[in-house]
Design a protein around this motif. Structure first.
Motif, PDB file in Angstrom:
ATOM      1  N   PRO A  80      27.534  15.251  34.959  1.00  0.00           N
ATOM      2  CA  PRO A  80      26.293  15.793  34.395  1.00  0.00           C
ATOM      3  C   PRO A  80      26.095  17.271  34.690  1.00  0.00           C
ATOM      4  CG  PRO A  80      25.820  14.437  36.324  1.00  0.00           C
ATOM      5  CD  PRO A  80      27.282  14.260  36.022  1.00  0.00           C
ATOM      6  N   MET A  81      26.545  17.728  35.861  1.00  0.00           N
ATOM      7  CA  MET A  81      26.335  19.136  36.199  1.00  0.00           C
ATOM      8  C   MET A  81      27.129  20.056  35.276  1.00  0.00           C
ATOM      9  SD  MET A  81      26.568  21.022  39.913  1.00  0.00           S
ATOM     10  CE  MET A  81      25.171  20.067  40.493  1.00  0.00           C
ATOM     11  N   LEU A  82      28.356  19.665  34.932  1.00  0.00           N
ATOM     12  CA  LEU A  82      29.163  20.467  34.013  1.00  0.00           C
ATOM     13  C   LEU A  82      28.504  20.539  32.648  1.00  0.00           C
ATOM     14  CD1 LEU A  82      31.742  22.034  33.376  1.00  0.00           C
ATOM     15  CD2 LEU A  82      32.861  19.841  32.865  1.00  0.00           C
ATOM     16  N   LEU A  83      27.937  19.421  32.205  1.00  0.00           N
ATOM     17  CA  LEU A  83      27.245  19.419  30.918  1.00  0.00           C
ATOM     18  C   LEU A  83      26.051  20.365  30.949  1.00  0.00           C
ATOM     19  CD1 LEU A  83      26.844  18.225  28.071  1.00  0.00           C
ATOM     20  CD2 LEU A  83      25.489  16.409  29.131  1.00  0.00           C
ATOM     21  N   CYS A  84      25.288  20.332  32.033  1.00  0.00           N
ATOM     22  CA  CYS A  84      24.132  21.228  32.146  1.00  0.00           C
ATOM     23  C   CYS A  84      24.569  22.693  32.152  1.00  0.00           C
ATOM     24  CB  CYS A  84      23.353  20.910  33.421  1.00  0.00           C
ATOM     25  SG  CYS A  84      22.638  19.256  33.461  1.00  0.00           S
ATOM     26  N   MET A  85      25.659  22.996  32.837  1.00  0.00           N
ATOM     27  CA  MET A  85      26.164  24.362  32.871  1.00  0.00           C
ATOM     28  C   MET A  85      26.565  24.837  31.480  1.00  0.00           C
ATOM     29  SD  MET A  85      28.418  23.692  36.281  1.00  0.00           S
ATOM     30  CE  MET A  85      29.727  24.747  35.699  1.00  0.00           C
ATOM     31  N   MET A  86      27.274  23.998  30.747  1.00  0.00           N
ATOM     32  CA  MET A  86      27.749  24.395  29.423  1.00  0.00           C
ATOM     33  C   MET A  86      26.593  24.543  28.445  1.00  0.00           C
ATOM     34  SD  MET A  86      31.217  22.057  29.264  1.00  0.00           S
ATOM     35  CE  MET A  86      31.840  22.778  27.758  1.00  0.00           C
TER      36      MET A  86
ATOM     37  N   LYS B 298      29.781  13.549  23.653  1.00  0.00           N
ATOM     38  CA  LYS B 298      30.271  13.482  22.271  1.00  0.00           C
ATOM     39  C   LYS B 298      29.430  14.356  21.351  1.00  0.00           C
ATOM     40  CE  LYS B 298      32.192   8.866  22.889  1.00  0.00           C
ATOM     41  NZ  LYS B 298      32.100   7.442  22.535  1.00  0.00           N
ATOM     42  N   SER B 299      28.118  14.427  21.593  1.00  0.00           N
ATOM     43  CA  SER B 299      27.272  15.282  20.761  1.00  0.00           C
ATOM     44  C   SER B 299      27.593  16.748  20.985  1.00  0.00           C
ATOM     45  CB  SER B 299      25.799  15.014  21.074  1.00  0.00           C
ATOM     46  OG  SER B 299      25.492  15.367  22.415  1.00  0.00           O
ATOM     47  N   PHE B 300      27.990  17.093  22.204  1.00  0.00           N
ATOM     48  CA  PHE B 300      28.330  18.482  22.499  1.00  0.00           C
ATOM     49  C   PHE B 300      29.642  18.880  21.826  1.00  0.00           C
ATOM     50  CE2 PHE B 300      30.024  22.009  24.901  1.00  0.00           C
ATOM     51  CZ  PHE B 300      28.918  22.767  25.207  1.00  0.00           C
ATOM     52  N   PHE B 301      30.659  18.043  21.979  1.00  0.00           N
ATOM     53  CA  PHE B 301      31.978  18.418  21.462  1.00  0.00           C
ATOM     54  C   PHE B 301      32.124  18.167  19.967  1.00  0.00           C
ATOM     55  CE2 PHE B 301      33.215  17.883  25.999  1.00  0.00           C
ATOM     56  CZ  PHE B 301      33.680  19.170  26.191  1.00  0.00           C
TER      57      PHE B 301
ATOM     58  N   TRP C 165      23.123  28.377  39.938  1.00  0.00           N
ATOM     59  CA  TRP C 165      24.236  29.212  40.378  1.00  0.00           C
ATOM     60  C   TRP C 165      25.491  28.936  39.558  1.00  0.00           C
ATOM     61  CZ3 TRP C 165      25.003  33.391  43.233  1.00  0.00           C
ATOM     62  CH2 TRP C 165      24.003  33.798  44.113  1.00  0.00           C
ATOM     63  N   ARG C 166      25.764  27.682  39.343  1.00  0.00           N
ATOM     64  CA  ARG C 166      26.978  27.341  38.587  1.00  0.00           C
ATOM     65  C   ARG C 166      26.863  27.788  37.127  1.00  0.00           C
ATOM     66  NH1 ARG C 166      26.514  23.581  42.600  1.00  0.00           N
ATOM     67  NH2 ARG C 166      28.476  22.883  43.590  1.00  0.00           N
ATOM     68  N   THR C 167      25.671  27.684  36.570  1.00  0.00           N
ATOM     69  CA  THR C 167      25.474  28.163  35.197  1.00  0.00           C
ATOM     70  C   THR C 167      25.691  29.666  35.110  1.00  0.00           C
ATOM     71  OG1 THR C 167      23.871  26.395  34.794  1.00  0.00           O
ATOM     72  CG2 THR C 167      23.832  28.275  33.293  1.00  0.00           C
ATOM     73  N   ALA C 168      25.181  30.394  36.113  1.00  0.00           N
ATOM     74  CA  ALA C 168      25.336  31.852  36.120  1.00  0.00           C
ATOM     75  C   ALA C 168      26.787  32.279  36.285  1.00  0.00           C
ATOM     76  CB  ALA C 168      24.485  32.454  37.236  1.00  0.00           C
ATOM     77  N   CYS C 169      27.601  31.436  36.910  1.00  0.00           N
ATOM     78  CA  CYS C 169      28.989  31.820  37.206  1.00  0.00           C
ATOM     79  C   CYS C 169      29.998  31.238  36.226  1.00  0.00           C
ATOM     80  CB  CYS C 169      29.363  31.371  38.624  1.00  0.00           C
ATOM     81  SG  CYS C 169      28.354  32.101  39.930  1.00  0.00           S
ATOM     82  N   PHE C 170      29.605  30.245  35.424  1.00  0.00           N
ATOM     83  CA  PHE C 170      30.583  29.501  34.630  1.00  0.00           C
ATOM     84  C   PHE C 170      31.224  30.372  33.558  1.00  0.00           C
ATOM     85  CE2 PHE C 170      31.562  26.594  31.039  1.00  0.00           C
ATOM     86  CZ  PHE C 170      32.570  25.877  31.656  1.00  0.00           C
ATOM     87  N   PHE C 171      30.455  30.817  32.563  1.00  0.00           N
ATOM     88  CA  PHE C 171      31.040  31.600  31.474  1.00  0.00           C
ATOM     89  C   PHE C 171      31.505  32.975  31.935  1.00  0.00           C
ATOM     90  CE2 PHE C 171      30.619  34.450  27.760  1.00  0.00           C
ATOM     91  CZ  PHE C 171      31.614  33.882  26.975  1.00  0.00           C
ATOM     92  N   PRO C 172      30.712  33.717  32.762  1.00  0.00           N
ATOM     93  CA  PRO C 172      31.253  34.979  33.280  1.00  0.00           C
ATOM     94  C   PRO C 172      32.522  34.786  34.090  1.00  0.00           C
ATOM     95  CG  PRO C 172      28.884  34.918  33.577  1.00  0.00           C
ATOM     96  CD  PRO C 172      29.291  33.551  33.130  1.00  0.00           C
ATOM     97  N   GLY C 173      32.650  33.635  34.779  1.00  0.00           N
ATOM     98  CA  GLY C 173      33.886  33.373  35.508  1.00  0.00           C
ATOM     99  C   GLY C 173      35.074  33.203  34.581  1.00  0.00           C
TER     100      GLY C 173
ATOM    101  N   ALA D 210      28.216  27.871  22.275  1.00  0.00           N
ATOM    102  CA  ALA D 210      27.024  28.074  21.438  1.00  0.00           C
ATOM    103  C   ALA D 210      26.844  26.928  20.446  1.00  0.00           C
ATOM    104  CB  ALA D 210      27.124  29.411  20.702  1.00  0.00           C
ATOM    105  N   THR D 211      27.900  26.581  19.704  1.00  0.00           N
ATOM    106  CA  THR D 211      27.768  25.512  18.705  1.00  0.00           C
ATOM    107  C   THR D 211      27.607  24.147  19.358  1.00  0.00           C
ATOM    108  OG1 THR D 211      30.200  25.382  18.581  1.00  0.00           O
ATOM    109  CG2 THR D 211      29.081  26.789  16.987  1.00  0.00           C
ATOM    110  N   GLY D 212      28.275  23.937  20.495  1.00  0.00           N
ATOM    111  CA  GLY D 212      28.105  22.667  21.202  1.00  0.00           C
ATOM    112  C   GLY D 212      26.688  22.484  21.695  1.00  0.00           C
ATOM    113  N   THR D 213      26.064  23.567  22.116  1.00  0.00           N
ATOM    114  CA  THR D 213      24.672  23.485  22.570  1.00  0.00           C
ATOM    115  C   THR D 213      23.742  23.114  21.427  1.00  0.00           C
ATOM    116  OG1 THR D 213      25.091  25.100  24.314  1.00  0.00           O
ATOM    117  CG2 THR D 213      22.810  24.805  23.619  1.00  0.00           C
ATOM    118  N   VAL D 214      23.995  23.679  20.258  1.00  0.00           N
ATOM    119  CA  VAL D 214      23.176  23.325  19.087  1.00  0.00           C
ATOM    120  C   VAL D 214      23.292  21.837  18.781  1.00  0.00           C
ATOM    121  CG1 VAL D 214      22.864  23.704  16.623  1.00  0.00           C
ATOM    122  CG2 VAL D 214      23.331  25.635  18.122  1.00  0.00           C
ATOM    123  N   GLY D 215      24.518  21.310  18.800  1.00  0.00           N
ATOM    124  CA  GLY D 215      24.709  19.889  18.543  1.00  0.00           C
ATOM    125  C   GLY D 215      24.070  19.014  19.602  1.00  0.00           C
TER     126      GLY D 215
END
Length: 509
Positions: free
Chosen positions: A277-283, A436-439, A353-361, A486-491
């Motif tokens: 769940p944490m990875l999903l929240c970060m993405m 599945k909704s994200f991907f 913290w993980r959200t702030a570091c995920f994509f910039p990482g 971006a598109t996964g978040t919309v879905g």
């Protein structure tokens, strides 16, 4: 990449016409240089010149109207012969301001590189002279056969011995091995009624805009039509099921529960926490941040706040909005985290913290790898490395705290509990809809990446070596990951709203 501007040897004096000016006489073309020049002509390389921030514009006549182009080609191939454009006819459009204070406020100077200047023949009393502002920059390339011997006795910027007549309809300067090329130019200043605020109109009205807008409108109409059909069918199906379910009394509902099938059977499981769940929240948080950055940047650009006259404004605006929208990323990620945990917001700091570091990482990893690849091949990495360190420090000092602020807002918010594919999964009693909704909507990034590979293989055959191909793929991967988030978040958000609406009227035991 075309993002660096170098000073050219062409020299202008404000409001001073010049003709038959010798620029230079090249060295005899060696076999490698001759082969390279022919290859560039075959690849239709363009020369882009800028005067007072205005790109050089070229007009070509087709039937009864003119086409506008930016820049001019290096040369042209006719049969088996290659010709180079070695004479340029410049036309600088200037607007006159009688009040010298107006020109001075806009940046008056005695240099042609500034936006406004006094005439070269103004004399000592320059303050009383009118100001001239560059409002247009045009170029006509010509291929003229010069005698190299005539250029030997003439210094740079000197008058060429013979009269030059520029005729863009004919070419005569063919390139050959071990023969030099003589480059000349002429410049004329023409007074124009174009005002300073309107000098970009010629570039913003390039030919092809009508076809471009027609294609966009056509695509939007098709997508809207298909989406409307799908939405109506889905809405009628769901409403019919809910209406029939709500019209039953308690005893009938209890009896119906024994005969339920499809999505109603997973009413107790549909909001069960997904795996990772944490990875999903970060993405989702990073997707909201990237999507918000794109929307705000495009909106500001459409309103005219990011003028093409200011180079670098677009990328600066994107970075600024990305950093500020870290608040939105933290809020969205912690909000989803709190929803998954049924209102328990413990651990929200770690999520932020993980959200702030995920994509910039991810960006740091990809760009660092590409930079090391470049440094290994060119050994010029001191300045890029220092700038990259500054960028990382800015991200750490601004983006992370803003994301944590957004996470705090999400933790304190009250708990509120791509629809078609999600509904199909629920109908077959599959309650694992989160990932599945994200991907399902984020999978468009796979298509874009495959298209990038196809473009590399079939259209970028001229890339020089594996380093260029690796750079292309690296930046494509970086772009694709951003699009996927971006598109996964919309879905995901649309599916979450749909699931909440669908099961809000169903009573669970």
């Amino acid at each position: 990449m075309g993002d660096r501007i170098e000073s050219s040897p062409y020299r202008f004096k404000m409001h001073a016409n010049e003709s038959d000016v010798l620029l230079c006489r090249s060295a005899p073309l060696s076999p490698p240089d001759f082969a390279l020049l022919k290859r560039r002509i075959d690849e239709m390389y363009q020369v882009n010149l800028i005067l007072d921030n205005l790109p050089a514009i070229r007009y070509t006549r087709k039937d009864d109207y003119f086409l506008r182009w930016t820049g001019y080609p290096v040369g042209i191939r006719v049969g088996v012969d290659y010709y180079v454009f070695n004479h340029l006819q410049f036309t600088v459009l200037v607007h006159r301001y009688e009040d010298p204070n107006v020109a001075r406020v806009m940046g008056a100077a005695a240099d042609a590189s500034d936006g406004a200047a006094v005439p070269a023949n103004a004399g000592k009393d320059a303050s009383a002279a009118p100001g001239w502002m560059v409002v247009g920059f045009e170029v006509v390339p010509c291929s003229i056969k010069h005698n190299p011997e005539d250029a030997r006795a003439v210094k740079m910027y000197g008058r060429f011995p013979s009269k030059i007549k520029c005729d863009p309809s004919t070419v005569s300067m063919s390139i050959k091995e071990n023969e030099p090329i003589v480059y000349t130019y002429e410049v004329s200043f023409v007074e124009s009624d174009i005002k300073w605020p309107s000098r970009w109109d010629a570039y913003l009205k390039m030919e092809g805009a009508k076809v471009h807008w027609f294609s966009i409108l056509n695509s939007l109409m098709v997508i809207a039509f298909l989406a409307g059909i799908v939405f109506v069918i889905l809405l009628r199906t769901v409403r019919r099921d809910l209406t029939r379910y709500e019209e039953l009394d308690s005893e009938a509902q209890a009896q119906m529960n024994e005969e339920l099938s499809g999505w109603k059977l997973v009413v107790s499981d549909v909001f069960r926490a997904p795996s990772n769940p944490m990875l999903l929240c970060m993405m989702v948080g990073d997707g909201v941040q990237i999507l918000g950055m794109a929307v705000v940047t495009i909106l500001f650009a459409a309103l005219g706040f990011m003028s093409p006259a200011s180079r670098g404004t677009l990328i600066t605006g994107m970075l600024f909005f990305y950093l500020v929208l870290g608040i939105l990323a933290g809020y969205a990620s912690v909000r989803v985290w709190k929803t998954i945990r049924c209102g328990d917001h413990s651990g929200w700091v770690g999520v932020s913290w993980r959200t702030a570091c995920f994509f910039p990482g991810i960006a740091f990893l990809i760009l660092t790898t590409l930079n090391f690849l470049l440094w290994g091949s060119q050994s010029t990495g001191a300045i890029p490395f220092s700038l990259f360190v500054v960028l990382i420090l800015l991200w750490f000092c601004i983006s992370v705290p803003l994301t944590l602020v957004g996470g705090f807002l999400g933790a304190k918010a009250p708990h509120i509990e791509y629809p078609v594919l999600t509904y199909m999964h629920l109908c077959v009693e599959d309650w694992k809809w989160w990932w599945k909704s994200f991907f399902s909507s984020g999978s468009v990034a796979i298509y874009i990446f495959l298209y990038s590979i196809n473009y590399l293989v079939f259209d970028l055959k001229s890339l020089s070596g594996p380093v260029s191909a690796t750079l292309y793929l690296g930046y494509s991967l970086f772009m694709v990951i951003a699009i996927m988030l971006a598109t996964g978040t919309v879905g995901f958000i649309s599916s979450f709203c749909f699931v909440h609406y669908l099961f809000s009227s169903v009573k669970a035991d």
